[in-house]
Design a protein around this motif. Structure first.
Motif, mmCIF file in Angstrom:
data_model
loop_
_atom_site.group_PDB
_atom_site.id
_atom_site.type_symbol
_atom_site.label_atom_id
_atom_site.label_comp_id
_atom_site.label_asym_id
_atom_site.label_seq_id
_atom_site.Cartn_x
_atom_site.Cartn_y
_atom_site.Cartn_z
ATOM 1 N N LEU A 244 18.656 17.108 -5.746
ATOM 2 C CA LEU A 244 19.665 16.052 -5.657
ATOM 3 C C LEU A 244 19.597 15.474 -4.252
ATOM 4 C CD1 LEU A 244 22.715 17.640 -7.550
ATOM 5 C CD2 LEU A 244 20.890 16.165 -8.425
ATOM 6 N N GLY A 245 19.055 14.279 -4.159
ATOM 7 C CA GLY A 245 18.754 13.714 -2.849
ATOM 8 C C GLY A 245 19.675 12.606 -2.398
ATOM 9 N N THR A 246 19.400 12.152 -1.203
ATOM 10 C CA THR A 246 20.001 10.969 -0.601
ATOM 11 C C THR A 246 18.833 10.189 -0.001
ATOM 12 O OG1 THR A 246 20.255 11.969 1.592
ATOM 13 C CG2 THR A 246 22.069 12.318 0.021
ATOM 14 N N PRO A 247 19.042 8.935 0.388
ATOM 15 C CA PRO A 247 17.946 8.209 1.043
ATOM 16 C C PRO A 247 17.385 8.945 2.258
ATOM 17 C CG PRO A 247 19.640 6.667 0.379
ATOM 18 C CD PRO A 247 20.202 8.047 0.114
ATOM 19 N N GLU A 248 18.252 9.644 3.006
ATOM 20 C CA GLU A 248 17.797 10.378 4.184
ATOM 21 C C GLU A 248 16.926 11.574 3.786
ATOM 22 O OE1 GLU A 248 20.957 9.470 3.579
ATOM 23 O OE2 GLU A 248 20.994 7.798 5.005
ATOM 24 N N ILE A 249 17.345 12.276 2.731
ATOM 25 C CA ILE A 249 16.565 13.414 2.248
ATOM 26 C C ILE A 249 15.217 12.936 1.718
ATOM 27 C CG2 ILE A 249 16.444 15.156 0.417
ATOM 28 C CD1 ILE A 249 19.497 15.524 0.802
ATOM 29 N N TYR A 250 15.222 11.839 0.979
ATOM 30 C CA TYR A 250 13.980 11.269 0.442
ATOM 31 C C TYR A 250 13.012 10.951 1.581
ATOM 32 C CZ TYR A 250 10.944 8.074 -2.217
ATOM 33 O OH TYR A 250 9.865 7.462 -2.811
ATOM 34 N N LYS A 251 13.509 10.276 2.610
ATOM 35 C CA LYS A 251 12.648 9.881 3.727
ATOM 36 C C LYS A 251 12.109 11.101 4.463
ATOM 37 C CE LYS A 251 12.413 6.842 7.759
ATOM 38 N NZ LYS A 251 13.149 5.855 8.603
ATOM 39 N N ASP A 252 12.948 12.108 4.649
ATOM 40 C CA ASP A 252 12.507 13.324 5.322
ATOM 41 C C ASP A 252 11.435 14.045 4.498
ATOM 42 O OD1 ASP A 252 13.316 15.381 7.597
ATOM 43 O OD2 ASP A 252 13.071 16.543 5.751
ATOM 44 N N THR A 253 11.557 13.960 3.174
ATOM 45 C CA THR A 253 10.628 14.663 2.290
ATOM 46 C C THR A 253 9.300 13.931 2.141
ATOM 47 O OG1 THR A 253 12.490 15.582 1.031
ATOM 48 C CG2 THR A 253 10.314 15.607 -0.030
ATOM 49 N N PHE A 254 9.373 12.630 1.874
ATOM 50 C CA PHE A 254 8.160 11.864 1.571
ATOM 51 C C PHE A 254 7.651 11.021 2.741
ATOM 52 C CE2 PHE A 254 9.966 12.122 -2.897
ATOM 53 C CZ PHE A 254 9.070 13.085 -3.318
ATOM 54 N N GLY A 255 8.444 10.905 3.813
ATOM 55 C CA GLY A 255 7.979 10.202 4.998
ATOM 56 C C GLY A 255 8.182 8.707 4.989
ATOM 57 N N PRO B 43 11.032 5.309 3.306
ATOM 58 C CA PRO B 43 12.257 5.009 2.563
ATOM 59 C C PRO B 43 12.013 5.083 1.057
ATOM 60 C CG PRO B 43 11.885 3.400 4.299
ATOM 61 C CD PRO B 43 10.628 4.205 4.188
ATOM 62 N N PRO B 44 13.079 5.178 0.265
ATOM 63 C CA PRO B 44 12.911 5.274 -1.192
ATOM 64 C C PRO B 44 12.057 4.162 -1.774
ATOM 65 C CG PRO B 44 15.170 5.754 -0.587
ATOM 66 C CD PRO B 44 14.490 5.294 0.664
ATOM 67 N N ALA B 45 11.199 4.538 -2.712
ATOM 68 C CA ALA B 45 10.307 3.580 -3.353
ATOM 69 C C ALA B 45 11.096 2.624 -4.237
ATOM 70 C CB ALA B 45 9.273 4.324 -4.192
ATOM 71 N N THR B 46 10.508 1.480 -4.493
ATOM 72 C CA THR B 46 11.117 0.518 -5.408
ATOM 73 C C THR B 46 11.184 1.118 -6.799
ATOM 74 O OG1 THR B 46 10.225 -1.316 -4.136
ATOM 75 C CG2 THR B 46 10.930 -1.799 -6.385
ATOM 76 N N CYS B 47 12.317 0.934 -7.467
ATOM 77 C CA CYS B 47 12.472 1.508 -8.789
ATOM 78 C C CYS B 47 12.423 0.422 -9.854
ATOM 79 C CB CYS B 47 13.781 2.273 -8.894
ATOM 80 S SG CYS B 47 15.221 1.198 -9.003
ATOM 81 N N ILE B 48 12.612 0.805 -11.090
ATOM 82 C CA ILE B 48 12.651 -0.139 -12.197
ATOM 83 C C ILE B 48 13.864 -1.040 -12.018
ATOM 84 C CG2 ILE B 48 12.804 -0.363 -14.704
ATOM 85 C CD1 ILE B 48 11.665 2.509 -14.844
ATOM 86 N N PRO B 49 13.715 -2.357 -12.048
ATOM 87 C CA PRO B 49 14.850 -3.254 -11.857
ATOM 88 C C PRO B 49 15.992 -2.950 -12.831
ATOM 89 C CG PRO B 49 12.796 -4.475 -11.820
ATOM 90 C CD PRO B 49 12.452 -3.080 -12.235
ATOM 91 N N GLY B 50 17.222 -2.926 -12.294
ATOM 92 C CA GLY B 50 18.396 -2.708 -13.126
ATOM 93 C C GLY B 50 18.692 -1.257 -13.432
#
Length: 213
Positions: free
Chosen positions: A72-83, A85-92
């Motif tokens: 269960l992540g946050t944008p900060e956790i995502y960035k720390d994990t993958f290096g 910012p969060p990737a673009t997702c499916i629109p909507g």
């Protein structure tokens, strides 16, 4: 990049502000003690724990040994994990799961790492997930792991609205805490009438591994 979720549970569905704060404190303390908590999310409910509660959560769900949990992540956790910012997702999309290889598995709970070194991080699952994940990450550096609220192989719950009444009774009886507030979202259903899960995007290939809400 995703539909905006409320930062807080809307005031019109709260029992009281004091009750909400009590629930957050109790959930935090339960997780730190190695317990399993059932929390509401944008796609229904999820079981969650810290690494110290992973085995208990695995047994409670009847989950096969070795199957990885989501984070269960946050944008900060995502960035720390993958290096990045969060990737673009499916629109909507309401929320999203991302699977990829982390920069390091040092901070990843052992139960959150797949057989090929991959991890899955879920974002935008609502205010309860967001607040708990942020506090635990900021105060202890730990990550919350999670799995769906159904017994292994049982499929998501059914129901025309999100309610704990539709969650498996055996699971409810065995969790250490239910974060019980009236739900702020309305479910979408698959062809079998079950609540739709979050979609999953594979970062390396850019392929959607699971279509969802």
């Amino acid at each position: 990049w995703m539909k905006q979720q409320p930062e807080e549970i809307p005031s019109d569905i709260l029992k009281s502000r004091l009750e909400l704060e009590r629930l957050f404190t109790e959930a935090y303390e339960t997780l730190q003690a190695g317990g399993v908590v059932l929390i509401p999310t944008t796609v229904g409910y999820t079981l969650c724990s810290l690494e110290k509660g992973a085995r208990r959560m695995e047994k409670l769900k009847g989950r096969p040994d070795g199957k990885p949990f989501g984070i269960l992540g946050t944008p900060e956790i995502y960035k720390d994990t993958f290096g990045s910012p969060p990737a673009t997702c499916i629109p909507g999309t309401v929320c999203m799961g991302f699977i990829g290889r982390p920069r390091s598995v040092k901070k990843i709970p052992s139960g959150g790492v797949g057989p090929n070194g991959e991890v899955g991080i879920w974002l935008n699952l609502g205010p309860v997930h967001q607040r708990l994940a942020e506090r635990i990450w900021e105060e202890t550096g730990e990550l919350m792991i999670a799995t769906s609220c159904n017994k292994a192989g049982g499929g998501n719950p059914t129901g025309h609205h999100f309610s704990l009444d539709f969650v498996d009774e055996e699971i409810r009886s065995k969790v250490d805490l239910e974060f019980d507030v009236n739900h702020w979202e309305v479910p979408e259903h698959d062809v079998n009438g079950r609540w739709l899960s979050a979609p999953i995007l594979e970062l390396e290939s850019g392929k959607v591994k699971r279509v969802g809400r």
